[in-house]
Design an enzyme around this catalytic site. Structure first.
Site, PDB file in Angstrom:
ATOM      1  N   PRO A  40      -3.640   0.951  -1.702  1.00 39.94           N
ATOM      2  CA  PRO A  40      -4.023   2.306  -2.126  1.00 39.94           C
ATOM      3  C   PRO A  40      -5.393   2.657  -1.539  1.00 39.94           C
ATOM      4  O   PRO A  40      -6.265   1.798  -1.440  1.00 39.94           O
ATOM      5  CB  PRO A  40      -4.074   2.203  -3.651  1.00 39.94           C
ATOM      6  CG  PRO A  40      -4.181   0.752  -3.957  1.00 39.94           C
ATOM      7  CD  PRO A  40      -3.561   0.007  -2.817  1.00 39.94           C
ATOM      8  N   GLU A  41      -5.534   3.897  -1.126  1.00 39.59           N
ATOM      9  CA  GLU A  41      -6.811   4.368  -0.596  1.00 39.59           C
ATOM     10  C   GLU A  41      -7.454   5.299  -1.623  1.00 39.59           C
ATOM     11  O   GLU A  41      -6.959   5.411  -2.749  1.00 39.59           O
ATOM     12  CB  GLU A  41      -6.576   5.047   0.763  1.00 39.59           C
ATOM     13  CG  GLU A  41      -5.868   4.097   1.749  1.00 39.59           C
ATOM     14  CD  GLU A  41      -5.602   4.709   3.116  1.00 39.59           C
ATOM     15  OE1 GLU A  41      -6.370   5.578   3.562  1.00 39.59           O
ATOM     16  OE2 GLU A  41      -4.603   4.318   3.753  1.00 39.59           O
ATOM     17  N   LYS A  58     -12.414   2.728  -2.744  1.00 35.30           N
ATOM     18  CA  LYS A  58     -11.160   2.232  -3.332  1.00 35.30           C
ATOM     19  C   LYS A  58     -11.420   1.367  -4.555  1.00 35.30           C
ATOM     20  O   LYS A  58     -10.493   0.746  -5.077  1.00 35.30           O
ATOM     21  CB  LYS A  58     -10.415   1.388  -2.291  1.00 35.30           C
ATOM     22  CG  LYS A  58     -10.243   2.039  -0.922  1.00 35.30           C
ATOM     23  CD  LYS A  58      -9.656   1.012   0.044  1.00 35.30           C
ATOM     24  CE  LYS A  58      -9.771   1.483   1.475  1.00 35.30           C
ATOM     25  NZ  LYS A  58      -9.305   0.457   2.430  1.00 35.30           N
ATOM     26  N   HIS A  75       6.517  -7.030 -14.457  1.00 34.08           N
ATOM     27  CA  HIS A  75       5.329  -7.601 -13.832  1.00 34.08           C
ATOM     28  C   HIS A  75       4.044  -7.227 -14.572  1.00 34.08           C
ATOM     29  O   HIS A  75       2.980  -7.140 -13.972  1.00 34.08           O
ATOM     30  CB  HIS A  75       5.253  -7.171 -12.368  1.00 34.08           C
ATOM     31  CG  HIS A  75       6.454  -7.579 -11.579  1.00 34.08           C
ATOM     32  ND1 HIS A  75       6.674  -8.873 -11.162  1.00 34.08           N
ATOM     33  CD2 HIS A  75       7.537  -6.872 -11.163  1.00 34.08           C
ATOM     34  CE1 HIS A  75       7.819  -8.943 -10.505  1.00 34.08           C
ATOM     35  NE2 HIS A  75       8.363  -7.738 -10.500  1.00 34.08           N
ATOM     36  N   ARG A  87       3.183  -7.693  -6.683  1.00 34.66           N
ATOM     37  CA  ARG A  87       2.861  -8.656  -5.624  1.00 34.66           C
ATOM     38  C   ARG A  87       1.683  -9.564  -5.985  1.00 34.66           C
ATOM     39  O   ARG A  87       1.330 -10.439  -5.206  1.00 34.66           O
ATOM     40  CB  ARG A  87       2.563  -7.904  -4.319  1.00 34.66           C
ATOM     41  CG  ARG A  87       3.787  -7.120  -3.832  1.00 34.66           C
ATOM     42  CD  ARG A  87       3.491  -6.344  -2.561  1.00 34.66           C
ATOM     43  NE  ARG A  87       4.543  -5.362  -2.283  1.00 34.66           N
ATOM     44  CZ  ARG A  87       4.425  -4.367  -1.427  1.00 34.66           C
ATOM     45  NH1 ARG A  87       3.287  -4.198  -0.755  1.00 34.66           N
ATOM     46  NH2 ARG A  87       5.399  -3.518  -1.231  1.00 34.66           N
ATOM     47  N   LYS A 112     -22.709   2.379  16.040  1.00 30.41           N
ATOM     48  CA  LYS A 112     -21.704   1.317  16.178  1.00 30.41           C
ATOM     49  C   LYS A 112     -21.069   1.354  17.564  1.00 30.41           C
ATOM     50  O   LYS A 112     -20.423   2.342  17.935  1.00 30.41           O
ATOM     51  CB  LYS A 112     -20.597   1.498  15.125  1.00 30.41           C
ATOM     52  CG  LYS A 112     -21.085   1.429  13.684  1.00 30.41           C
ATOM     53  CD  LYS A 112     -21.309  -0.007  13.260  1.00 30.41           C
ATOM     54  CE  LYS A 112     -21.668  -0.075  11.774  1.00 30.41           C
ATOM     55  NZ  LYS A 112     -21.980  -1.450  11.370  1.00 30.41           N
ATOM     56  N   ARG A 138      -2.460  -3.761  12.527  1.00 33.86           N
ATOM     57  CA  ARG A 138      -1.703  -2.764  11.772  1.00 33.86           C
ATOM     58  C   ARG A 138      -1.176  -1.721  12.751  1.00 33.86           C
ATOM     59  O   ARG A 138      -1.607  -1.660  13.896  1.00 33.86           O
ATOM     60  CB  ARG A 138      -2.604  -2.094  10.729  1.00 33.86           C
ATOM     61  CG  ARG A 138      -2.905  -3.015   9.563  1.00 33.86           C
ATOM     62  CD  ARG A 138      -3.731  -2.329   8.514  1.00 33.86           C
ATOM     63  NE  ARG A 138      -5.146  -2.474   8.796  1.00 33.86           N
ATOM     64  CZ  ARG A 138      -6.110  -2.206   7.922  1.00 33.86           C
ATOM     65  NH1 ARG A 138      -5.798  -1.770   6.727  1.00 33.86           N
ATOM     66  NH2 ARG A 138      -7.382  -2.356   8.232  1.00 33.86           N
TER      67      ARG A 138
END
Ligand SMILES: [Zn+2]
Length: 302
Positions: free
Chosen positions: A2-3, A61, A112, A131, A177, A287
């Site tokens: 989740p973001e 997050k 769960h 999970r 950067k 990813r």
């Protein structure tokens, strides 16, 4: 993972349904869910029992609860309020699939459900995690740059929805950067809350390929990119976030709808909404990245 929008949906639900309530009883049924709390499940339960939830907080997050009037609410105790608990945060790690549900105590227990906390209004706060990458842990609170955060969150930068987010300072930090812009967007110590989905969406909106070198981008381009991040997250939040597999849900167990509005992420071989070219998928940082080959030109090899 989740973001920011998905975590904010959970935070808002907790603010509405759990803040103000006392944790009357905390039961850990799967020790892995509290593995980050090294003192163990019994200690976590003992520290939380009797605390009144004061507020639900988020940075990027990261999600946490704070408490007030500690211990005085503990059943059968006349102990005075403890200042210690007011310096305590319950940090909730949603991991890949963690859910914070507020359910009637009589509702069937989810398969769960690894942690269950009885609230003083008869509901239950349940941490459900298929999970088991997520969990609860306790942390102390520290003041960083004028904000109070858990010590485990002290290194995390402000996110774009933070009222004190300093866009120009972040533009400067990004330009310092000498690495790919997508990598910088995912670096939670530069700007927080962005994961793979919203990085791809913002880069598509700004017309930038994720492998462009951050230091080579102009200030106006980076302002546009950060504004795109803010806009896409705000829009996602308005429809309850992005849910792909019904695992990201609000405290009532409902999914968000932003996956229907994604312009780039997950849309390989579908036409770009802006130019009609077929979107492509590439590997980046282990990813998938999705982009438009026309709107988001790849940099030439250096
Ligand atoms: Zn395009």
């Amino acid at each position: 993972m989740p973001e920011l929008p998905e975590v904010e949906v959970v935070r808002r639900g907790l603010a509405e349904h759990a803040v103000g309530r006392v944790l009357e009883d905390v039961t850990v049924t799967h020790p892995r869910a509290v593995r980050r709390h090294v003192a163990g499940p019994a200690d976590l339960s003992a520290q939380l029992t009797g605390l009144r939830i004061d507020a639900a907080h988020r940075r990027g997050k990261y999600l946490w609860l704070t408490f007030d009037e500690a211990r005085s609410h503990r059943a059968g105790s006349d102990a005075p309020a403890s200042a210690a608990a007011m310096d305590l945060a319950l940090v909730v790690h949603l991991g890949m699939s963690g859910q914070m549900l507020v359910q009637p105590a009589t509702a069937p227990v989810e398969k769960h459900a690894h942690i269950r906390a009885t609230l003083d209004d008869g509901a239950e706060l349940r941490f459900v995690d298929q999970r088991t990458f997520g969990g609860w842990s306790l942390a102390g609170l520290v003041e960083v740059d004028g904000s109070v955060v858990p010590d485990t969150v002290a290194h995390i930068a402000r996110d774009p929805l933070d009222p004190r987010f300093d866009r120009e300072a972040v533009v400067a930090a990004i330009r310092a950067k000498n690495t790919e812009i997508k990598r910088v967007l995912l670096d939670q110590t530069v700007v927080s809350g962005i994961g793979n989905i919203y990085a791809d969406e913002a880069l598509w909106r700004a017309g930038l390929h994720g492998t462009r070198i951050a230091a080579s981008l102009t200030r106006p381009a980076l302002r546009t990119l950060l504004d795109a991040v803010t806009a896409v997250m705000t829009e996602a939040l308005a429809v309850g976030g992005t849910s792909f597999d019904a695992l990201y849900v609000n405290v009532n167990g409902e999914s968000g709808y932003f996956s229907r509005s994604l312009a780039a992420y997950g849309r390989e071989n579908e036409p770009c909404d802006r130019c009609g070219a077929l979107l492509i998928r590439e590997q980046f940082m282990n990813r998938s990245s999705f982009s438009c080959p026309t709107c988001q030109r790849k940099p030439r090899r250096r």
